[in-house]
Motif scaffolding. Structure first.
Motif, PDB file in Angstrom:
ATOM      1  N   GLU A  99       2.059   0.477  10.928  1.00  0.00           N
ATOM      2  CA  GLU A  99       3.523   0.451  11.047  1.00  0.00           C
ATOM      3  C   GLU A  99       4.198   1.352  10.020  1.00  0.00           C
ATOM      4  O   GLU A  99       5.381   1.258   9.750  1.00  0.00           O
ATOM      5  CB  GLU A  99       4.062  -0.986  10.986  1.00  0.00           C
ATOM      6  CG  GLU A  99       4.201  -1.603   9.611  1.00  0.00           C
ATOM      7  CD  GLU A  99       2.940  -2.300   9.126  1.00  0.00           C
ATOM      8  OE1 GLU A  99       1.819  -1.781   9.409  1.00  0.00           O
ATOM      9  OE2 GLU A  99       3.058  -3.331   8.445  1.00  0.00           O
ATOM     10  N   GLY A 100       3.416   2.240   9.409  1.00  0.00           N
ATOM     11  CA  GLY A 100       4.026   3.265   8.570  1.00  0.00           C
ATOM     12  C   GLY A 100       4.265   2.876   7.127  1.00  0.00           C
ATOM     13  O   GLY A 100       5.142   3.428   6.469  1.00  0.00           O
ATOM     14  N   LYS A 101       3.496   1.923   6.622  1.00  0.00           N
ATOM     15  CA  LYS A 101       3.606   1.603   5.197  1.00  0.00           C
ATOM     16  C   LYS A 101       2.457   2.261   4.445  1.00  0.00           C
ATOM     17  O   LYS A 101       1.316   2.268   4.924  1.00  0.00           O
ATOM     18  CB  LYS A 101       3.559   0.093   4.978  1.00  0.00           C
ATOM     19  CG  LYS A 101       4.849  -0.562   5.393  1.00  0.00           C
ATOM     20  CD  LYS A 101       4.883  -1.995   4.973  1.00  0.00           C
ATOM     21  CE  LYS A 101       6.223  -2.607   5.344  1.00  0.00           C
ATOM     22  NZ  LYS A 101       6.161  -4.064   5.344  1.00  0.00           N
ATOM     23  N   GLN A 156       1.778  -5.039  -1.540  1.00  0.00           N
ATOM     24  CA  GLN A 156       2.994  -4.442  -0.988  1.00  0.00           C
ATOM     25  C   GLN A 156       2.762  -3.005  -0.615  1.00  0.00           C
ATOM     26  O   GLN A 156       2.157  -2.259  -1.383  1.00  0.00           O
ATOM     27  CB  GLN A 156       4.070  -4.452  -2.067  1.00  0.00           C
ATOM     28  CG  GLN A 156       5.012  -5.601  -1.940  1.00  0.00           C
ATOM     29  CD  GLN A 156       6.218  -5.413  -2.848  1.00  0.00           C
ATOM     30  OE1 GLN A 156       6.473  -4.312  -3.339  1.00  0.00           O
ATOM     31  NE2 GLN A 156       6.928  -6.483  -3.074  1.00  0.00           N
ATOM     32  N   GLY A 157       3.267  -2.630   0.542  1.00  0.00           N
ATOM     33  CA  GLY A 157       3.217  -1.219   0.923  1.00  0.00           C
ATOM     34  C   GLY A 157       4.607  -0.618   0.814  1.00  0.00           C
ATOM     35  O   GLY A 157       5.600  -1.334   0.713  1.00  0.00           O
ATOM     36  N   TYR A 158       4.662   0.705   0.843  1.00  0.00           N
ATOM     37  CA  TYR A 158       5.950   1.408   0.768  1.00  0.00           C
ATOM     38  C   TYR A 158       6.288   1.916   2.165  1.00  0.00           C
ATOM     39  O   TYR A 158       5.502   2.655   2.757  1.00  0.00           O
ATOM     40  CB  TYR A 158       5.851   2.590  -0.209  1.00  0.00           C
ATOM     41  CG  TYR A 158       5.478   2.177  -1.610  1.00  0.00           C
ATOM     42  CD1 TYR A 158       6.464   1.902  -2.557  1.00  0.00           C
ATOM     43  CD2 TYR A 158       4.138   2.057  -1.984  1.00  0.00           C
ATOM     44  CE1 TYR A 158       6.117   1.525  -3.852  1.00  0.00           C
ATOM     45  CE2 TYR A 158       3.785   1.676  -3.264  1.00  0.00           C
ATOM     46  CZ  TYR A 158       4.775   1.414  -4.188  1.00  0.00           C
ATOM     47  OH  TYR A 158       4.425   1.038  -5.457  1.00  0.00           O
ATOM     48  N   ASP A 159       7.455   1.527   2.633  1.00  0.00           N
ATOM     49  CA  ASP A 159       7.817   1.843   4.012  1.00  0.00           C
ATOM     50  C   ASP A 159       8.207   3.318   4.171  1.00  0.00           C
ATOM     51  O   ASP A 159       9.145   3.778   3.536  1.00  0.00           O
ATOM     52  CB  ASP A 159       8.985   0.951   4.430  1.00  0.00           C
ATOM     53  CG  ASP A 159       9.361   1.182   5.875  1.00  0.00           C
ATOM     54  OD1 ASP A 159       8.476   1.597   6.653  1.00  0.00           O
ATOM     55  OD2 ASP A 159      10.531   0.973   6.223  1.00  0.00           O
ATOM     56  N   LEU A 160       7.471   4.038   4.987  1.00  0.00           N
ATOM     57  CA  LEU A 160       7.842   5.427   5.285  1.00  0.00           C
ATOM     58  C   LEU A 160       8.441   5.542   6.689  1.00  0.00           C
ATOM     59  O   LEU A 160       9.103   6.510   7.013  1.00  0.00           O
ATOM     60  CB  LEU A 160       6.612   6.341   5.171  1.00  0.00           C
ATOM     61  CG  LEU A 160       6.008   6.486   3.769  1.00  0.00           C
ATOM     62  CD1 LEU A 160       4.716   7.303   3.818  1.00  0.00           C
ATOM     63  CD2 LEU A 160       6.993   7.143   2.806  1.00  0.00           C
ATOM     64  N   ARG A 161       8.202   4.533   7.515  1.00  0.00           N
ATOM     65  CA  ARG A 161       8.652   4.623   8.910  1.00  0.00           C
ATOM     66  C   ARG A 161      10.170   4.689   9.018  1.00  0.00           C
ATOM     67  O   ARG A 161      10.722   5.544   9.699  1.00  0.00           O
ATOM     68  CB  ARG A 161       8.141   3.406   9.696  1.00  0.00           C
ATOM     69  CG  ARG A 161       8.435   3.490  11.181  1.00  0.00           C
ATOM     70  CD  ARG A 161       8.150   2.180  11.876  1.00  0.00           C
ATOM     71  NE  ARG A 161       9.021   1.115  11.373  1.00  0.00           N
ATOM     72  CZ  ARG A 161       8.772  -0.173  11.507  1.00  0.00           C
ATOM     73  NH1 ARG A 161       7.689  -0.580  12.115  1.00  0.00           N
ATOM     74  NH2 ARG A 161       9.612  -1.073  11.030  1.00  0.00           N
ATOM     75  N   ASP A 215       7.098  -0.811  16.870  1.00  0.00           N
ATOM     76  CA  ASP A 215       7.022  -0.843  15.399  1.00  0.00           C
ATOM     77  C   ASP A 215       5.882   0.028  14.881  1.00  0.00           C
ATOM     78  O   ASP A 215       5.799   0.314  13.694  1.00  0.00           O
ATOM     79  CB  ASP A 215       6.782  -2.280  14.909  1.00  0.00           C
ATOM     80  CG  ASP A 215       8.065  -3.097  14.956  1.00  0.00           C
ATOM     81  OD1 ASP A 215       9.103  -2.523  15.349  1.00  0.00           O
ATOM     82  OD2 ASP A 215       8.020  -4.294  14.618  1.00  0.00           O
ATOM     83  N   LEU A 216       4.974   0.393  15.791  1.00  0.00           N
ATOM     84  CA  LEU A 216       3.835   1.212  15.348  1.00  0.00           C
ATOM     85  C   LEU A 216       4.249   2.675  15.294  1.00  0.00           C
ATOM     86  O   LEU A 216       5.066   3.125  16.093  1.00  0.00           O
ATOM     87  CB  LEU A 216       2.669   1.085  16.341  1.00  0.00           C
ATOM     88  CG  LEU A 216       2.222  -0.320  16.729  1.00  0.00           C
ATOM     89  CD1 LEU A 216       1.001  -0.226  17.639  1.00  0.00           C
ATOM     90  CD2 LEU A 216       1.894  -1.147  15.501  1.00  0.00           C
ATOM     91  N   LEU A 217       3.675   3.412  14.380  1.00  0.00           N
ATOM     92  CA  LEU A 217       3.924   4.852  14.364  1.00  0.00           C
ATOM     93  C   LEU A 217       3.350   5.448  15.636  1.00  0.00           C
ATOM     94  O   LEU A 217       2.240   5.089  16.046  1.00  0.00           O
ATOM     95  CB  LEU A 217       3.234   5.500  13.166  1.00  0.00           C
ATOM     96  CG  LEU A 217       3.691   5.088  11.767  1.00  0.00           C
ATOM     97  CD1 LEU A 217       2.975   5.940  10.729  1.00  0.00           C
ATOM     98  CD2 LEU A 217       5.196   5.207  11.605  1.00  0.00           C
ATOM     99  N   ASN A 218       4.086   6.350  16.253  1.00  0.00           N
ATOM    100  CA  ASN A 218       3.501   7.055  17.396  1.00  0.00           C
ATOM    101  C   ASN A 218       2.709   8.265  16.882  1.00  0.00           C
ATOM    102  O   ASN A 218       2.722   8.564  15.687  1.00  0.00           O
ATOM    103  CB  ASN A 218       4.565   7.429  18.436  1.00  0.00           C
ATOM    104  CG  ASN A 218       5.615   8.370  17.874  1.00  0.00           C
ATOM    105  OD1 ASN A 218       5.293   9.250  17.065  1.00  0.00           O
ATOM    106  ND2 ASN A 218       6.861   8.202  18.284  1.00  0.00           N
TER     107      ASN A 218
END
Ligand code: SAM
Ligand code: SF4
Length: 313
Positions: free
Chosen positions: A277-279, A288-293, A33-36
């Motif tokens: 996790e890409g938010k 709230q974050g915005y999901d980019l992943r 789930d983590l950004l690489n």
């Protein structure tokens, strides 16, 4: 209240990742789930193409991420549209810095901020709550200095910083010893007001030591004069140590205060935060974050699509 998005850390600072919450039952995100590194770098390139000039790696504890120097190398090689160098920095608790400072510098890291909440070993061990000694963090700071982290283009040490969170019941007596220790060292000490970073740290206003009080305490020991911000949107108010004539003495250096509670700096804020996790969060207190992943992981998504999504946010 803000959603916690803490990633892994080897400390349990009671104001940030208290043991009662971040214990063995705490469910961290699975690795997938983590950004690489490639994903982080791809997003960073899009941000830089649209005006970002400073990137700070933080956490959790960033030095726990395996092979972090590979990410640093990838980020350091991003070209800005106008050719100005990217300012690449990192905030760390310092526990692994003695081991990693040289490698990080060689990979292209420009500077570093180290967190240290006091010089008294008992106070510091209680604050990090894993019994970690002051001496090892000081070794990390020395290694960063030796490696040349924080040197500007003219070879002057301007970018090596130490952050101290002040809690009234815990380390208010460490303000002066810390100031005395770093005054004249080329390292800039900054005092941070204790913030409510979520529903888990038992925050209350009584524990906040307002920056004005910190400055008052410092001024009784060392004459200080206010300095202008060095960049727009700077979070710290800068104060310079004065010489016998009352002017700023660059050899003695400066201190800063970050008044996130008593003087929130929202109006000038120019930061965005990408979680592990890409938010994307625009505010430290955002719920709230915005999901980019997910967008990025769709095969048809182009960099232009990412830029457009970020632009809309
Ligand atoms: N682990 C690294 C470290 O401690 O430097 C990086 C992450 S840490 C969350 C980043 C900074 O936030 C540190 O300087 C830390 O002291 C500060 N911080 C954490 N919780 C805070 C709180 N409740 N109030 C004020 N500052 C806080
Ligand atoms: Fe870890 Fe930094 Fe939070 Fe302390 S402040 S628990 S070192 S992430």
């Amino acid at each position: 209240r803000r959603v916690l998005f803490r990633s892994r850390c080897n400390f349990r600072c009671n104001y940030c990742m208290p043991k009662e919450v971040f214990n063995k039952d705490y469910a961290y995100l699975p690795h997938g789930d983590l950004l690489n590194f490639e994903e982080i770098t791809r997003l960073a390139k899009v941000f830089v193409a649209h005006g970002v000039r400073k990137i700070r790696l933080t956490g959790g504890e960033p030095l726990l991420r395996k092979n972090l120097e590979i990410l640093v190398d990838q980020l350091a090689n991003i070209q800005t549209p106008d050719g100005t160098p990217l300012d690449l920095t990192l905030t760390t608790n310092g526990s692994l810095l003695a081991r990693k400072a040289k490698t990080l510098k060689e990979a292209g890291l420009n500077r570093v901020t180290v967190s240290l909440d006091g010089l008294d070993d008992a106070v510091f061990r209680a604050m990090n709550d894993v019994d970690f000694p002051v001496a090892d963090v000081l070794d990390g700071i020395a290694a960063a200095k030796d490696a040349g982290l924080g040197l500007d283009a003219h070879g002057r040490l301007t970018g090596l910083k130490v952050n101290m969170v002040v809690k009234r019941s815990t380390n208010v007596d460490q303000i002066l010893p810390m100031a005395r220790h770093f005054r004249g060292s080329g390292i800039t000490l900054r005092f941070i007001e204790y913030m409510d970073v979520g529903a888990t740290n038992g925050w209350c206003m009584d524990e906040v030591v307002p920056s004005a009080e910190v400055i008052q305490q410092l001024q009784q020991a060392f004459p200080l004069i206010p300095l202008d911000p060095s960049t727009p949107g700077e979070t710290a108010q800068r104060w310079g140590y004065a010489n016998a004539m009352g002017g700023f003495d660059p050899v003695l250096g400066e201190v800063g205060v970050i008044s996130s509670v008593t003087q929130a700096f929202c109006r000038d804020c120019n930061r965005a935060r990408l979680s592990t996790e890409g938010k994307l969060y625009l505010c430290l207190f955002a719920t709230q974050g915005y999901d980019l992943r997910n967008l990025m992981r769709q095969a048809e998504t182009t960099d232009a699509d990412l830029a457009s999504a970020i632009g809309h946010i």
